[in-house]
Design an enzyme around this catalytic site. Structure first.
Site, PDB file in Angstrom:
ATOM      1  CE  LYS A  84      -3.775   1.953   2.800  1.00 11.82           C
ATOM      2  NZ  LYS A  84      -4.668   1.675   3.951  1.00 11.82           N
ATOM      3  CB  SER A 159      -7.264   4.156   3.316  1.00 12.99           C
ATOM      4  OG  SER A 159      -6.591   3.387   4.288  1.00 12.99           O
ATOM      5  CB  SER A 183      -8.267   1.209   5.833  1.00 13.28           C
ATOM      6  OG  SER A 183      -8.727   2.478   6.189  1.00 13.28           O
TER       7      SER A 183
END
Length: 476
Positions: A84, A159, A183
């Site tokens: 990520k 996210s 997330s």
């Protein structure tokens, strides 16, 4: 005909270990798919073909040496695992989803990247995330939005939306994500994946951007329970200086092994009403939860409805802590105007939270954790919807004109997930249900602190009873 991306991550790792598959061939396959599909699904912000192919070549050499010497390898050795874009990989751009960091190239690896390197995985690139990971969609000014491949007009969530889009589209077999308020579980829900938010302290968060609130942790997104458990084995473990440490598994035990074990008869509490007042839970999300409750009952578990009074305390204190944490990413004064409206709003809010109020909010988290721990003296796991609504349209959760209203409204999309970030307990999303529109509707299981093993065993039992891996989106 079966293609390489149809294989599970563990199948890929086994074939690499035995010499039946080249890690370089596998990596090139995923790089080719990224080239074909990334503009469509918005999974990757940065692709690292030279790094990936170099790591894959080394993985092949190491696998050949291990076969010759009779040494075991990590089950994911030679398997691609993207990172990520909130986390640092030395020498690779890390934008944090922000124009203010568009050219940021760190010199160090985060601990999770160190773990991935040590396990011989291959880094395809960095996956899309919203600015500083703050909202539950993955849209920013750096690159295109992450979309769920089940409906390209809809968001992949956030996210860790880029991670969800990558795995669900077959651009990666598994992916690293992080979860500070849902997330990992949110993208897993809207992308039809299995995702694990580990216990606080299970995965080391340093050495940069420590989350002093304890809300956030890294974890896996995958198509299968066993793949996710294997990636959790890679990521998990203490590092020097860590402020939290979850209880270790017994010596010789792995989370992957628990994916092959029966969970036994468990006591399951079912929660369908929102814990936050004023939030209406969509019928599709209620139906998915009730169907799962019936499935659990049929598997021999004791299932009982749970009716908790709605309380606004957690939402209030979570908002205070979230705003304070938004201030912790350094931004040069001249770059503040580059930030998204929501980010600027939260940073203003965060600067207005007093020290005593911040301490009081953290104390409230601990009080909530105590209450939930007492509740789980009577129940092994808690079942609920993951989200209160089906996947949102791209742009549907944003309100640049009124970011204060946007932040207040996000709770109407995801009122269930932040509880486990506040308490530090593990929680998982299961992709057991798709609605009439063909959209995935996830359900969530929350467990006792430190007990990911039970959640993984129960998840694997549910996966075997109602398999989901054969469901593939059109882009597959």
């Amino acid at each position: 005909m079966t293609q390489l991306h149809d294989l599970t991550a563990l199948e890929q790792g086994e074939m690499i270990a035995t010499g039946k598959l080249s890690s370089v061939e596998l990596t090139q396959h995923y790089l080719d798919r990224i080239g074909q599909l990334n503009d469509t699904v918005g999974a990757f912000v940065t692709v690292t073909p030279e790094l990936a192919l170099g790591q894959a070549a080394q993985a092949e050499t190491d696998a050949a040496d291990a076969r010759r010497d009779g040494r075991p390898l990590s089950p994911l050795h030679g398997v691609p695992v993207p990172v990520k874009d909130l986390n640092f990989v030395a020498g690779v751009r890390a934008t944090l989803g922000s124009l203010a960091y568009a050219e940021n190239v760190p010199l160090v690896d985060d601990h999770v990247v160190t773990r991935l390197r040590e396990s011989g995985t291959v880094m395809l690139g960095k996956t899309q995330t919203p600015e500083f990971g703050l909202p539950c969609y993955s849209e920013n000014k750096v690159s295109g939005p992450a979309r769920t491949p089940w409906d390209l007009e809809r968001s992949a969530g956030g996210s860790s939306g880029g991670a969800g889009a990558a795995v669900s589209s077959g651009l990666a077999p598994v992916a690293h994500g992080s979860d500070g308020g849902g997330s990992i579980r949110i993208p897993a829900s809207v992308c039809g994946l299995y995702g694990i938010k580990p216990s606080r302290g299970r995965v080391a968060s340093g050495p940069t951007f420590y989350d002093v609130s304890g809300l956030s942790t890294s974890g896996p997104l995958a198509r299968s329970v066993a793949d996710a458990a294997a990636l959790l084995d890679v990521l998990a473990g203490p590092m020097p200086g860590e402020p939290y440490a979850a209880p270790s598994l017994p010596a010789g035990e792995t989370f992957r092994a628990h994916a092959g074990r029966e969970p036994g008869a468990l006591r399951v509490a079912v929660l369908t009403a929102s814990p936050a007042p004023g939030v209406t839970v969509h019928p599709d999300c209620v139906a998915a939860t009730r169907e799962t409750a019936e499935l659990l009952s049929g598997l021999g578990h004791h299932v009982e409805e749970l009716d908790l009074p709605a309380d606004d305390t957690l939402r209030t204190v979570f908002g205070q802590v979230w705003a304070v944490m938004a201030t912790q990413t350094p931004v040069a004064p001249e770059d503040e105007e580059k930030l998204m409206p929501l980010t600027r709003h939260l940073r203003r809010m965060g600067r207005e939270v007093s020290g005593p109020d911040f301490a009081g909010a953290l104390y409230a988290f601990r009080a909530v954790g105590l209450l939930v721990a007492q509740l789980q003296a009577a129940y092994d796991v808690i079942l609920s919807p993951t989200l209160a609504k089906p996947p949102a349209l791209v742009g549907g959760l944003r309100n640049d004109a009124d970011p204060a209203a946007e932040f207040d409204s996000l709770v109407h999309f995801t009122p269930f997930t932040p509880l486990y970030n506040a308490t530090g307990q593990p929680a998982v999303n299961l992709p057991l249900h798709w609605n009439e529109d063909g959209l995935p509707i996830g359900v969530m299981l929350g467990g006792r602190y430190g007990d990911e093993a039970t959640l993984i065993s129960l998840s694997a039992q549910l996966e075997a009873a109602r398999p989901w891996a054969d469901r593939k989106p059109p882009v597959w």
